[in-house]
Design an enzyme around this catalytic site. Structure first.
Site, PDB file in Angstrom:
ATOM      1  N   HIS A 157       0.914  -1.214   0.076  1.00  0.00           N
ATOM      2  CA  HIS A 157      -0.019  -0.024   0.272  1.00  0.00           C
ATOM      3  C   HIS A 157       0.826   1.211   0.029  1.00  0.00           C
ATOM      4  CE1 HIS A 157      -2.660   3.185   1.851  1.00  0.00           C
ATOM      5  NE2 HIS A 157      -3.769   2.393   0.924  1.00  0.00           N
ATOM      6  N   THR A 169       1.229   3.428   1.996  1.00  0.00           N
ATOM      7  CA  THR A 169       1.810   3.810   3.101  1.00  0.00           C
ATOM      8  C   THR A 169       3.014   3.045   3.508  1.00  0.00           C
ATOM      9  OG1 THR A 169       0.026   2.651   4.156  1.00  0.00           O
ATOM     10  CG2 THR A 169      -0.390   5.064   3.979  1.00  0.00           C
ATOM     11  N   LYS A 170       3.085   2.004   2.660  1.00  0.00           N
ATOM     12  CA  LYS A 170       4.274   1.104   3.344  1.00  0.00           C
ATOM     13  C   LYS A 170       5.739   1.585   2.725  1.00  0.00           C
ATOM     14  CE  LYS A 170       1.555  -1.406   5.569  1.00  0.00           C
ATOM     15  NZ  LYS A 170      -0.129  -1.045   5.482  1.00  0.00           N
ATOM     16  N   ASN A 171       6.685   0.971   3.012  1.00  0.00           N
ATOM     17  CA  ASN A 171       8.037   1.392   2.786  1.00  0.00           C
ATOM     18  C   ASN A 171       8.144   0.965   1.382  1.00  0.00           C
ATOM     19  OD1 ASN A 171       8.431   1.252   5.535  1.00  0.00           O
ATOM     20  ND2 ASN A 171      10.411   0.348   5.483  1.00  0.00           N
TER      21      ASN A 171
END
Ligand SMILES: *Cc1c(COP(=O)(O)O)cnc(C)c1O
Length: 369
Positions: free
Chosen positions: A170, A172-174
């Site tokens: 997603h 928002t992930k790294n």
């Protein structure tokens, strides 16, 4: 943006074959296998569908119980609730906010089939203890490793402890491709079934490998595979993994050093990383003494142009959590308390040093009351 991101996405579109089964899906899966050491990697359209595929592959019976932390994202629980299983919510440790391994045994009943762990902020759960408990009671271990790509526990990559692990890509992930995910599996037979479930219950993959002469409907299933466009984006990000991680660690370390004195003086806890855990700099959070101070600090930072946000609302006390699951004996007081006190600071790969310093200045200008 990773160096090859646009070029790969454009290339995927030019090839004209943009459904799931193409070179960028293969490339992204290969790169993930390298980072995680996983034997089988099945890309999915999100972390949520990766968990759905994991739960479908695990195949719990109705009323079977899955032990999981209360302090996690809704998708960890939904995947199993959709399969008729019952989440049993265990409290978290006050230091790492991971499932409290000492509270797992009290949650086990005859119906328990698995323990799902979530490595919060990519800091590993106490896997040695959890592995022993699972073995003693004959339970599977499943990892929601949405935060932990690149993290490790005693040198072993997160995502390699469970019979299955789910990853999220997603935005928002790294490492991300807007919406994306993956299931990691070690067992060949489980992986073979997962591959069929991901392909609408058909053995289409075996057909393309020349293992069967036509493909047919052989099992239940759904459509979980991402398009080549998403996979191209992801492949470029994974090629830049070390660089992304390096930058995120720089932000994390900057915060951790610059906030230590203020935190000690003000009675604020900073993230705990136990010995043997290498984290992937996914989140940086503060634990304020109470809700009032957390809310006041959000306002204080907002006035200074810094957006800081809280995190999970515990599942055991949420409306659906009450309906579909139950808390383990003793409830989840630590999770409730942490949810009130936690505040996440901005953490992006492209946050430069002066931006970090501005965040630190804004935070350290706050006095706990
Ligand atoms: C992000 C996340 C998910 C879901 O991933 P999506 O890709 O957003 O569907 C699941 N579990 C945890 C712990 C997460 O942080």
């Amino acid at each position: 943006m990773a160096e090859n991101q646009l070029a790969y996405v454009t290339d995927a579109m030019r090839r004209g074959w943009i459904s799931g089964q193409g070179p960028y899906n293969d490339r992204a899966a290969e790169l993930l296998a390298k980072v995680t050491g996983a034997r089988h990697v099945l890309l999915c359209t999100s972390g949520t569908t990766a968990l759905d595929l994991a739960a479908l592959t695990f195949d719990p019976g109705p009323g079977d119980e899955i032990i999981m932390p209360s302090f996690t994202f809704v998708s960890s629980a939904n995947a199993f609730v959709l399969r008729g299983a019952v989440p049993v919510f265990v409290d978290c440790r006050p230091d790492t906010l991971n499932i409290d391994e000492e509270r797992i045994e009290a949650a086990i009943t005859e119906r328990t089939r698995a323990v799902m762990v979530v490595h919060y902020a990519g800091v590993a759960c106490e896997m040695e203890r959890i592995g022993k408990i699972a073995e003693r009671y004959g339970l599977a271990v499943i990892e929601d490793n949405a935060h932990g790509l690149g993290g490790s526990y005693r040198g072993r990559p997160l995502g390699s402890f469970g019979s299955m692990a789910a990853l999220s890509f997603h935005a928002t992930k790294n490492v991300q491709c807007g919406e994306g995910g993956a299931v990691l599996l070690a067992d060949d037979r489980l992986a073979e079934r997962a591959e069929i479930l991901r392909e609408k219950g058909t053995n289409r993959r075996q057909f393309f490998r020349g293992q069967v002469d036509m493909y047919r409907w052989v099992d239940v299933g759904s459509a979980f595979q991402p398009s080549e466009i998403a996979a191209a984006h992801l492949a470029a990000q994974l090629e830049a993994f070390d660089e992304i991680q390096g930058r995120r660690h720089a932000v994390w370390n900057h915060y951790h050093q610059a906030l230590a004195g203020w935190a000690k003086e003000q009675g604020v806890a900073l993230p705990a990383v136990p010995d043997g855990c290498a984290h992937p700099a996914h989140l940086y959070y503060l634990l304020l003494p109470d809700l009032a101070n957390r809310q006041a600090l959000i306002g204080h930072l907002k006035e200074r142009g810094v957006q800081a946000v809280f995190h999970y609302s515990p599942l055991h006390s949420s409306p659906a959590g009450r309906r579909y699951g139950r808390p383990a004996p003793g409830g989840c007081p630590v999770a409730e308390n942490a949810a009130d006190r936690l505040l996440r600071l901005p953490l992006y790969a492209d946050l430069d040093e002066s931006a970090c310093a501005r965040v630190v200045d804004a935070v350290t200008g706050y006095r706990v009351s």
